[in-house]
Design a protein around this motif. Sequence first.
Motif, short mmCIF file in Angstrom:
data_model
loop_
_atom_site.label_atom_id
_atom_site.label_comp_id
_atom_site.label_asym_id
_atom_site.label_seq_id
_atom_site.Cartn_x
_atom_site.Cartn_y
_atom_site.Cartn_z
N ARG A 1 44.06 -28.78 12.74
CA ARG A 1 43.30 -29.07 11.53
C ARG A 1 42.49 -27.84 11.12
NH1 ARG A 1 39.86 -34.26 11.45
NH2 ARG A 1 41.91 -35.09 11.00
N LEU A 2 42.67 -27.45 9.86
CA LEU A 2 41.89 -26.37 9.27
C LEU A 2 40.88 -27.00 8.34
CD1 LEU A 2 44.75 -23.92 8.27
CD2 LEU A 2 43.32 -23.81 10.28
N GLN A 3 39.62 -26.62 8.48
CA GLN A 3 38.59 -27.13 7.60
C GLN A 3 37.98 -25.97 6.84
OE1 GLN A 3 35.89 -29.42 10.07
NE2 GLN A 3 36.90 -31.29 9.43
N VAL A 4 37.81 -26.16 5.54
CA VAL A 4 37.23 -25.15 4.68
C VAL A 4 35.82 -25.60 4.32
CG1 VAL A 4 37.43 -23.95 2.47
CG2 VAL A 4 39.48 -24.57 3.74
N SER A 5 34.85 -24.71 4.54
CA SER A 5 33.47 -25.02 4.19
C SER A 5 32.76 -23.75 3.79
CB SER A 5 32.75 -25.69 5.36
OG SER A 5 32.71 -24.81 6.46
N PHE B 1 45.86 -31.08 0.87
CA PHE B 1 44.52 -30.50 0.93
C PHE B 1 43.57 -31.49 0.30
CE2 PHE B 1 42.08 -26.80 1.81
CZ PHE B 1 41.02 -26.82 0.90
N GLU B 2 42.68 -32.06 1.08
CA GLU B 2 41.72 -33.01 0.56
C GLU B 2 40.50 -32.25 0.10
OE1 GLU B 2 40.53 -36.12 3.13
OE2 GLU B 2 42.57 -36.70 3.59
N GLN B 3 40.15 -32.41 -1.14
CA GLN B 3 38.95 -31.76 -1.64
C GLN B 3 37.91 -32.83 -1.89
OE1 GLN B 3 38.68 -29.01 -4.62
NE2 GLN B 3 39.83 -27.48 -3.53
#
Length: 130
Positions: free
Chosen positions: A19-23, A68-70
């Motif tokens: 899992r890649l998380q963007v923050s 990709f969940e935004q």
Amino acid sequence: VIRHRDVRASHYGVIDKFRLQVSEQSQRKALGRKEIIATLLPSAKEPPQQKEEEEKRIKEHLSESVFFEQTLCQPENRPASSGPSLLTVFLGIVCIAALMLPTLGEMESLVPLYLHLSVNQKLVAAYVLG
């Protein structure tokens, strides 16, 4: 780069998920995420039919997963800024004025002696202005 270090025939076909998380760097709230599926496959010596079945299964699994969940970014309760802040403008004016004042040791000046700045003080003003 993700590397599989324990390559064995018993691990062929095992599905791993990453899992890649963007923050944002300053916030811990995630803006979005993506799950990546990885499957360890045997070398190219296997029969072509098995490869096609494996590729079909992977494509089906990928089409089902969310790309990709935004999350909706909630607007901040700050008024929109149209330019630099008042503090920045004031600091810039003070630095420009400091650079225009005479340097210590200049005798031919109409400015009082207590307003003569040292070279180091002018360097600091130039650094802050830059």
